[in-house]
Design a protein around this motif. Structure first.
Motif, PDB file in Angstrom:
ATOM      1  N   ASP A 145      -8.757   3.918 -13.390  1.00 53.72           N
ATOM      2  CA  ASP A 145      -8.057   4.507 -14.481  1.00 53.72           C
ATOM      3  C   ASP A 145      -8.770   4.209 -15.789  1.00 53.72           C
ATOM      4  O   ASP A 145      -8.739   3.052 -16.045  1.00 53.72           O
ATOM      5  CB  ASP A 145      -6.458   4.113 -14.188  1.00 53.72           C
ATOM      6  CG  ASP A 145      -5.635   4.624 -15.146  1.00 53.72           C
ATOM      7  OD1 ASP A 145      -5.362   5.860 -15.235  1.00 53.72           O
ATOM      8  OD2 ASP A 145      -5.416   3.771 -16.127  1.00 53.72           O
ATOM      9  N   PHE A 174      -3.605   2.220  -5.817  1.00 54.16           N
ATOM     10  CA  PHE A 174      -3.882   3.383  -6.501  1.00 54.16           C
ATOM     11  C   PHE A 174      -2.513   4.216  -6.336  1.00 54.16           C
ATOM     12  O   PHE A 174      -2.085   4.803  -7.030  1.00 54.16           O
ATOM     13  CB  PHE A 174      -4.864   4.193  -5.892  1.00 54.16           C
ATOM     14  CG  PHE A 174      -5.234   5.562  -6.975  1.00 54.16           C
ATOM     15  CD1 PHE A 174      -5.749   5.308  -8.348  1.00 54.16           C
ATOM     16  CD2 PHE A 174      -5.174   6.737  -6.178  1.00 54.16           C
ATOM     17  CE1 PHE A 174      -5.789   6.465  -8.809  1.00 54.16           C
ATOM     18  CE2 PHE A 174      -5.324   7.861  -7.102  1.00 54.16           C
ATOM     19  CZ  PHE A 174      -5.658   7.894  -8.362  1.00 54.16           C
ATOM     20  N   ASN A 191     -10.567   3.629  -6.708  1.00 48.70           N
ATOM     21  CA  ASN A 191     -10.414   4.788  -7.740  1.00 48.70           C
ATOM     22  C   ASN A 191     -10.228   4.033  -9.226  1.00 48.70           C
ATOM     23  O   ASN A 191      -9.878   2.795  -9.108  1.00 48.70           O
ATOM     24  CB  ASN A 191      -8.992   5.373  -7.474  1.00 48.70           C
ATOM     25  CG  ASN A 191      -9.012   6.379  -6.208  1.00 48.70           C
ATOM     26  OD1 ASN A 191      -9.859   7.286  -6.522  1.00 48.70           O
ATOM     27  ND2 ASN A 191      -8.519   6.215  -5.359  1.00 48.70           N
ATOM     28  N   GLN A 232       3.567   5.895 -12.120  1.00 46.03           N
ATOM     29  CA  GLN A 232       3.484   6.843 -12.993  1.00 46.03           C
ATOM     30  C   GLN A 232       4.723   8.031 -13.043  1.00 46.03           C
ATOM     31  O   GLN A 232       5.269   8.648 -13.790  1.00 46.03           O
ATOM     32  CB  GLN A 232       2.242   7.719 -13.123  1.00 46.03           C
ATOM     33  CG  GLN A 232       1.138   6.768 -13.611  1.00 46.03           C
ATOM     34  CD  GLN A 232      -0.305   7.354 -13.755  1.00 46.03           C
ATOM     35  OE1 GLN A 232      -0.553   8.261 -13.091  1.00 46.03           O
ATOM     36  NE2 GLN A 232      -1.130   6.940 -14.610  1.00 46.03           N
ATOM     37  N   ARG A 253       0.129   5.506  -8.903  1.00 42.61           N
ATOM     38  CA  ARG A 253       0.534   6.830  -9.064  1.00 42.61           C
ATOM     39  C   ARG A 253       2.133   6.967  -8.917  1.00 42.61           C
ATOM     40  O   ARG A 253       2.814   7.885  -9.688  1.00 42.61           O
ATOM     41  CB  ARG A 253       0.015   7.619  -7.838  1.00 42.61           C
ATOM     42  CG  ARG A 253      -1.676   7.994  -8.114  1.00 42.61           C
ATOM     43  CD  ARG A 253      -1.942   8.684  -9.332  1.00 42.61           C
ATOM     44  NE  ARG A 253      -1.807  10.165  -8.989  1.00 42.61           N
ATOM     45  CZ  ARG A 253      -2.116  10.982  -9.830  1.00 42.61           C
ATOM     46  NH1 ARG A 253      -2.467  10.816 -11.024  1.00 42.61           N
ATOM     47  NH2 ARG A 253      -1.729  12.352  -9.511  1.00 42.61           N
ATOM     48  N   GLY A 308      -5.525   6.328 -18.868  1.00 48.24           N
ATOM     49  CA  GLY A 308      -4.698   7.446 -18.340  1.00 48.24           C
ATOM     50  C   GLY A 308      -5.315   8.446 -17.567  1.00 48.24           C
ATOM     51  O   GLY A 308      -4.766   9.236 -16.919  1.00 48.24           O
ATOM     52  N   TYR A 309      -6.499   8.470 -17.413  1.00 47.98           N
ATOM     53  CA  TYR A 309      -7.334   9.538 -16.558  1.00 47.98           C
ATOM     54  C   TYR A 309      -7.707   8.650 -15.293  1.00 47.98           C
ATOM     55  O   TYR A 309      -8.416   7.743 -15.327  1.00 47.98           O
ATOM     56  CB  TYR A 309      -8.646  10.004 -17.340  1.00 47.98           C
ATOM     57  CG  TYR A 309      -8.249  10.891 -18.643  1.00 47.98           C
ATOM     58  CD1 TYR A 309      -7.731  12.092 -18.570  1.00 47.98           C
ATOM     59  CD2 TYR A 309      -8.038  10.374 -19.890  1.00 47.98           C
ATOM     60  CE1 TYR A 309      -7.435  12.791 -19.728  1.00 47.98           C
ATOM     61  CE2 TYR A 309      -7.923  11.052 -21.047  1.00 47.98           C
ATOM     62  CZ  TYR A 309      -7.293  12.316 -20.774  1.00 47.98           C
ATOM     63  OH  TYR A 309      -6.923  12.856 -21.962  1.00 47.98           O
ATOM     64  N   GLN A 310      -7.385   9.495 -14.143  1.00 45.95           N
ATOM     65  CA  GLN A 310      -7.751   8.922 -13.064  1.00 45.95           C
ATOM     66  C   GLN A 310      -9.036   9.387 -12.462  1.00 45.95           C
ATOM     67  O   GLN A 310      -9.286  10.711 -12.597  1.00 45.95           O
ATOM     68  CB  GLN A 310      -6.796   8.849 -11.834  1.00 45.95           C
ATOM     69  CG  GLN A 310      -5.617   8.115 -12.164  1.00 45.95           C
ATOM     70  CD  GLN A 310      -4.707   8.577 -13.145  1.00 45.95           C
ATOM     71  OE1 GLN A 310      -4.327   9.997 -13.066  1.00 45.95           O
ATOM     72  NE2 GLN A 310      -4.025   7.945 -14.095  1.00 45.95           N
ATOM     73  N   LYS A 318      -9.715   0.182 -15.271  1.00 49.26           N
ATOM     74  CA  LYS A 318      -8.823  -0.378 -14.274  1.00 49.26           C
ATOM     75  C   LYS A 318      -8.999   0.022 -12.934  1.00 49.26           C
ATOM     76  O   LYS A 318      -9.154   1.331 -12.599  1.00 49.26           O
ATOM     77  CB  LYS A 318      -7.451  -0.178 -14.604  1.00 49.26           C
ATOM     78  CG  LYS A 318      -6.835  -0.686 -16.051  1.00 49.26           C
ATOM     79  CD  LYS A 318      -5.582  -0.327 -16.247  1.00 49.26           C
ATOM     80  CE  LYS A 318      -5.229  -0.579 -17.344  1.00 49.26           C
ATOM     81  NZ  LYS A 318      -3.861   0.077 -17.791  1.00 49.26           N
TER      82      LYS A 318
END
Length: 166
Positions: A65, A107, A63, A114, A111, A68-70, A100
């Motif tokens: 990033d 991941f 995944n 966050q 999360r 800030g958008y995954q 990233k």
């Protein structure tokens, strides 16, 4: 006998299904971002990369990033991956975008961090994308220059003809 076989399958199955972890990651990347606003309606960012792990982990689920958008990372071949996204031209400012890359375990940790309000998650690897911004084209269009040059040539020919006839 059947119960023993079922028990061994249930015991071994989690080991086969568990995600691999990449250690000592190295990447070779190719990056692209739109530079011409005349031929496209949005800015495209594309990152293709080959991931080599010291522990020979293959075909991982990754995944990414970005600011800030995954988003999921697509696999295009053996240990070859691609991630891409779109932004409006006005939102895609010139500068560096850090992509990233996280494996499954990283991941999940990111999360969780966050959710807890922390920002100290460590990616598997970070790929910088340098975006130079988009150009909206030339100030004077080619058609205007050609029309002006044609009118100038016509005027000079008409003036020369008038001088000859006079």
């Amino acid at each position: 006998m059947a119960k023993l076989m079922l028990f061994s399958i249930l015991l071994v199955f989690p080991l086969l299904v568990s995600g691999q972890k990449c250690e000592g990651a190295k990447v070779k990347e190719k990056v692209y971002s739109t530079s011409d606003a005349v031929t496209s309606s949005q800015t495209v960012f594309s990152v293709e990369f080959k991931l080599d792990c010291k522990n020979n982990a293959k075909n991982l689920f990754l995944n990414a990033d970005v600011n800030g958008y995954q988003m999921p990372v697509g696999r295009t071949g053996d240990n070859q991956y691609q991630v891409s996204w779109l932004e409006e031209h006005s939102a895609a400012k010139a500068g560096q975008y850090d992509v990233k890359i996280f494996d499954e375990e990283g991941f999940s940790a990111m999360r969780k961090a966050q959710r807890d309000g922390k920002t100290d998650s460590k990616p598997l690897v970070t790929i910088p994308v340098i975006h130079k911004g988009v150009s909206s084209g030339v100030w004077v269009r080619t058609e205007v220059v050609v029309t002006g040059a044609s009118l100038f040539v016509w005027y000079m020919a008409y003036r020369a003809k008038s001088n000859i006839q006079a």
